[in-house]
Design a protein around this motif. Sequence first.
Motif, short mmCIF file in Angstrom:
data_model
loop_
_atom_site.label_atom_id
_atom_site.label_comp_id
_atom_site.label_asym_id
_atom_site.label_seq_id
_atom_site.Cartn_x
_atom_site.Cartn_y
_atom_site.Cartn_z
N THR A 79 -8.31 1.09 20.63
CA THR A 79 -7.01 0.54 20.28
C THR A 79 -5.91 1.57 20.48
N ASP A 80 -4.97 1.29 21.38
CA ASP A 80 -3.82 2.17 21.54
C ASP A 80 -2.90 2.01 20.33
N PHE A 81 -2.31 3.11 19.90
CA PHE A 81 -1.43 3.03 18.75
C PHE A 81 -0.38 4.14 18.81
N VAL A 82 0.69 3.90 18.07
CA VAL A 82 1.74 4.91 17.91
C VAL A 82 1.51 5.59 16.57
N ALA A 83 1.43 6.91 16.59
CA ALA A 83 1.29 7.67 15.35
C ALA A 83 2.67 8.05 14.85
N ARG A 84 3.03 7.55 13.69
CA ARG A 84 4.33 7.87 13.09
C ARG A 84 4.11 8.91 11.99
N GLN A 85 4.80 10.03 12.12
CA GLN A 85 4.67 11.09 11.13
C GLN A 85 5.49 10.74 9.88
N VAL A 86 4.98 11.20 8.74
CA VAL A 86 5.67 10.97 7.48
C VAL A 86 5.99 12.30 6.81
N GLU A 87 6.86 12.26 5.84
CA GLU A 87 7.20 13.46 5.10
C GLU A 87 5.97 13.95 4.32
N PRO A 88 5.91 15.25 4.03
CA PRO A 88 4.71 15.80 3.41
C PRO A 88 4.42 15.29 2.00
#
Length: 218
Positions: A25-34
């Motif tokens: 599954t292709d996906f976009v990894a969205r970073q979040v605040e720590p």
Amino acid sequence: MVTLYQAEWCPFSSAVREVLTELGTDFVARQVEPWPKQRDELRAVGGSDQIPILQTEDGRLYRGTREIFAHLQQSDPWRFAAAHRRRFADHHDARESDAPAQLVEYFRGTDELEAAAGALTDTEIVDVPEASRYELRLAGNLIGLAAYRRRNSRIAFIHTEVDESCEGRGFGSRLAAAALEDAARAGLEVVPLCPFIAHYIEQHPEYGELVASGYGDR
């Protein structure tokens, strides 16, 4: 496209990424605040400040590994799923080692390697078991290393690197040869997880018999 709100250091996020790889599954990894208290945007999008959160193409949200896995279990398995699962198992030693941390230190410019001048014949290679690596030294400077993980009668080479000032001059090959010769003398099976070591073995078939049975043939 599927979006995964996640962080690299989060083991739950890592588990979801592994399953998405198995499923193809292709996906976009969205970073979040720590820290959760900083995640105002995530709360607005996903209704929670905890990760991971998976958002499907049609906007549905799944929060936490249990919800995410329950959703992903409805997907048809990818034809490469079993092969990826074996590759994850093959790389168990690399994932337990500090190789990722070493690579990150290189990115940050805080790695241990030093520039040095001198000839290939002036180098010294030593095994440092307490650090699980071979060190390549020139004029007293650490110019290269080959990280490994040894378990019973097997040694997995995880990462090989030389200082950029010494690249292309045969230093890495000298390090690889010394490490493989040591493995041969000790009667160890070799698992070449490191692409450089794997390529060196391909270019020097005399070391092929050291490779662990079945590795790379599945």
